[in-house]
Design a protein around this motif. Structure first.
Motif, short mmCIF file in Angstrom:
data_model
loop_
_atom_site.label_atom_id
_atom_site.label_comp_id
_atom_site.label_asym_id
_atom_site.label_seq_id
_atom_site.Cartn_x
_atom_site.Cartn_y
_atom_site.Cartn_z
N ARG A 96 14.93 -9.10 -11.20
CA ARG A 96 15.47 -7.75 -11.43
C ARG A 96 16.73 -7.76 -12.29
NH1 ARG A 96 14.62 -4.38 -5.83
NH2 ARG A 96 12.35 -4.34 -5.85
N ASN A 140 18.90 -4.56 1.21
CA ASN A 140 18.09 -4.08 0.10
C ASN A 140 17.65 -2.66 0.40
OD1 ASN A 140 16.01 -4.43 1.96
ND2 ASN A 140 15.38 -6.38 1.10
N GLY A 141 16.90 -2.09 -0.52
CA GLY A 141 16.48 -0.70 -0.37
C GLY A 141 15.63 -0.49 0.87
N ALA A 142 14.77 -1.46 1.15
CA ALA A 142 13.91 -1.35 2.33
C ALA A 142 14.77 -1.35 3.60
CB ALA A 142 12.91 -2.51 2.35
N ILE A 196 5.31 0.74 -2.85
CA ILE A 196 6.11 0.55 -4.05
C ILE A 196 5.75 -0.78 -4.71
CG2 ILE A 196 8.49 0.40 -4.94
CD1 ILE A 196 8.06 3.10 -3.85
N ASP A 249 5.67 -5.22 -3.95
CA ASP A 249 6.71 -6.04 -3.37
C ASP A 249 6.69 -6.00 -1.85
OD1 ASP A 249 8.54 -7.63 -4.49
OD2 ASP A 249 10.10 -6.12 -4.79
N PHE A 263 6.43 -3.36 -0.05
CA PHE A 263 7.06 -2.15 0.49
C PHE A 263 6.00 -1.06 0.65
CE2 PHE A 263 9.15 1.91 0.33
CZ PHE A 263 10.34 1.74 0.99
N VAL A 323 10.57 10.67 -0.28
CA VAL A 323 10.55 9.38 -0.98
C VAL A 323 10.16 9.59 -2.44
CG1 VAL A 323 9.50 7.08 -1.04
CG2 VAL A 323 9.87 8.23 1.14
N HIS A 324 10.93 9.00 -3.33
CA HIS A 324 10.56 9.05 -4.75
C HIS A 324 9.44 8.04 -4.96
CE1 HIS A 324 10.77 9.47 -8.98
NE2 HIS A 324 11.15 8.22 -9.19
N SER A 380 8.36 6.47 -7.33
CA SER A 380 8.74 5.38 -8.25
C SER A 380 7.62 4.97 -9.22
CB SER A 380 9.23 4.15 -7.50
OG SER A 380 10.51 4.41 -6.99
N ASP A 429 14.92 8.79 -0.13
CA ASP A 429 14.89 7.45 -0.73
C ASP A 429 14.60 7.63 -2.21
OD1 ASP A 429 14.45 4.87 -1.53
OD2 ASP A 429 12.60 4.57 -0.39
N ILE A 430 15.65 7.49 -3.04
CA ILE A 430 15.44 7.72 -4.49
C ILE A 430 15.01 6.43 -5.18
CG2 ILE A 430 17.03 9.67 -4.59
CD1 ILE A 430 18.96 7.72 -6.11
N GLY A 431 15.12 5.30 -4.52
CA GLY A 431 14.60 4.06 -5.09
C GLY A 431 15.56 3.32 -6.00
N SER A 436 18.35 1.12 -4.13
CA SER A 436 18.57 -0.32 -4.32
C SER A 436 19.78 -0.56 -5.21
CB SER A 436 17.36 -0.97 -4.99
OG SER A 436 16.21 -0.75 -4.24
N LYS A 470 18.34 -2.33 -9.04
CA LYS A 470 17.45 -1.66 -9.99
C LYS A 470 18.34 -1.03 -11.06
CE LYS A 470 13.55 -1.00 -6.84
NZ LYS A 470 12.77 0.02 -6.11
#
Ligand code: PLP
Length: 481
Positions: free
Chosen positions: A92, A169-171, A197, A199, A201, A242-243, A245, A271-273, A303, A306
């Motif tokens: 990333r 992390n985001g999760a 998403i 990964d 997720f 949730v976005h 993504s 959750d915009i990611g 996250s 990102k």
């Protein structure tokens, strides 16, 4: 057993002693760099080779050094010539020089949780949390004024004040928010947002693991505010938006805006990611923290590695009273980040524009000039002229499961596909993009300082493929004779 010949001494007697080998200055340096056990293994192997007569005793130190890796970690730095800015397989976001320097200074003992002036314990990572909130305060001038900002230190006292929390992390951010607010109760999610998403997720599985129950509302392509209203009962703890993504539904669709969800009387987690703090004109459809909070979200999760361009981290931003609840939850301790993450994140937020953001905004004309210069240098090798490296239009991508429809216009150097293997295995390792039977070298995510190294790597790879091709050609010719 045959005895060794008199003028051919028994190799077993000439094996250099371990302590002598370990005392050689180059070996001492290798121990400092790589650790004793690894070096000792290499010493034992080299001694074995001498014993078997496969290595001359005087070459033992050189053999030991040869057998050792260059780096203490097996992670190999890569020149990312894919044009994909956030490539999850390539780690990333690349860190900014400021973030790298911050990692260096935070690597020893640091005051991460200690007040050096007062000599007592302090709030962990206070500076990075302040930097996050400062960035939001700057973006929300009409919503969050200075007095609200002051409320931060006494988190939770001002209803409209914002605060922040950083986890792994985001999760993890989403798991913490869901667990703390909805464990054992229901959380409403639109069917169109029950996404994977990538990964690992998968939203439904992740939420289920927190002990909150998902109540799906609406349909895959359309969800209205009526659907949410009909689903709300005494067991509803929160609404999650949730976005998606990496996923888009087009055509006959409807969703409910955060501003409308915020009117339904429940905490709204969004959750915009990707972690944009404020809108970016290059990515018009990408949600950002400031706008989402202004629309009335209670907590925004995203996250750190990102679009924010920092280290792997999960950010939770929002109403201070809720962030305080999350901070007090036992799970927060299990998901907390280390001093290195805090240091790199703070430097990303307060320092120069991170590489991720620069790469997203590359000027196509400049990319074209760099590609032309690269073709010129590459063609100077005899092999380069033969393969016909050329500059072609090429679109980069955001990657990392973000902004799937957005193409970042630019240019790349087109090379034969056969070069991809030697490029990847070379030093430096270069990963290009395979497209329509060609290997594209996109300079979007290559630091300008790396152009020379990249050119050398390409020339070496072209020469390697040319030699291989010539060898095959000769082989074929000779077999015909
Ligand atoms: C990437 C992403 C996540 C997962 O974040 P990690 O930092 O990879 O754990 C969660 N939600 C959305 C919407 C994402 O885009």
């Amino acid at each position: 057993m045959t005895r060794p010949h008199a003028d051919q001494p028994d190799p077993r007697r000439t094996v250099p002693r371990t302590d002598a080998l370990l005392a050689a200055p180059a070996v001492v340096a290798a121990v400092a760099r790589l650790g004793a056990s690894r070096v000792k293994r290499a010493v034992t192997q080299a001694q074995q080779q001498v014993r078997e007569g496969r290595l001359a005793p005087q070459d033992t130190v050189a053999a030991v050094l040869d057998a050792l890796p260059v780096r203490a970690s097996s992670l190999t730095p890569v020149i990312n010539a894919t044009g994909v800015v956030l490539h999850t397989n390539l780690g990333r976001a690349p860190l900014s020089p400021a973030a790298i320097a911050a990692l260096e200074s935070a690597s020893g003992y640091v005051d991460v949780e200690f007040d050096l002036v007062e000599g007592r314990r302090a709030r962990r990572g206070a500076a990075v949390l302040e930097a996050l909130v400062d960035a939001l305060v700057a973006a929300l001038p009409d919503e969050v004024d200075a007095t609200v900002h002051e409320g931060l230190s006494t988190a939770g006292t001002t209803p409209r004040s914002v605060d922040a929390l950083v986890v792994n992390n985001g999760a993890a951010a989403l798991v913490l928010a869901t667990t703390a607010l909805a464990q054992g109760r229901e959380i409403l999610v639109s069917r169109g947002e029950l996404v994977e998403i990538g990964d690992g997720f998968r939203l439904p599985d992740l939420i289920a693991s927190t002990g909150a129950r998902i109540r799906e509302v609406g349909t895959t392509n359309r969800t209205t505010d009526r659907d949410y209203l009909d689903a709300i009962d005494t067991n509803t703890a929160a609404i999650l938006k949730v976005h998606p993504s990496n996923f888009r539904i087009e055509g006959f669709t409807a969703g409910v805006e955060t501003s409308r969800l915020a009117e339904l009387g429940l905490p709204v987690i969004v959750d915009i990611g990707s972690g944009l703090l404020t809108p970016d004109p290059v990515l018009p459809a990408e949600p950002d923290v400031a706008t989402t909070l202004r629309a009335g979200a209670t907590i925004v999760t995203c996250s750190g590695d990102k679009l924010l361009g920092g280290p792997q981290a999960g950010l939770l931003l929002g109403a201070a009273e809720y962030i305080a609840r999350l901070r007090r939850h036992p799970l927060a301790r299990a998901l907390r980040v280390d001093k290195l993450t805090l240091a790199a994140l703070e430097a990303t937020l307060t320092g120069p524009v991170p590489p991720t953001v620069q790469y997203l905004h590359r000027d196509p004309a400049e990319l074209r000039r760099r590609c032309e210069a690269l073709v010129e240098v590459v063609s100077m090798s005899s092999a380069g002229g033969i393969v016909g490296a050329e500059v072609v239009p090429a679109d980069g991508a955001v990657g990392g499961g973000g902004a799937p429809g957005v193409l970042l216009p630019g240019w790349a150097v087109s090379l034969p596909q056969a070069i991809a293997d030697p490029l990847r295995r070379g030093d430096p390792a270069v990963v290009g993009r395979l497209e329509r039977g060609r290997c594209l070298i996109d300079l979007r995510c290559v630091a300008v300082e790396d152009d020379d190294r990249l050119a050398k790597a390409i020339r070496a790879a072209l020469e390697a493929t040319a030699t291989a091709t010539a060898a095959t050609a000769t082989g074929t010719a000779s077999s015909c004779m």
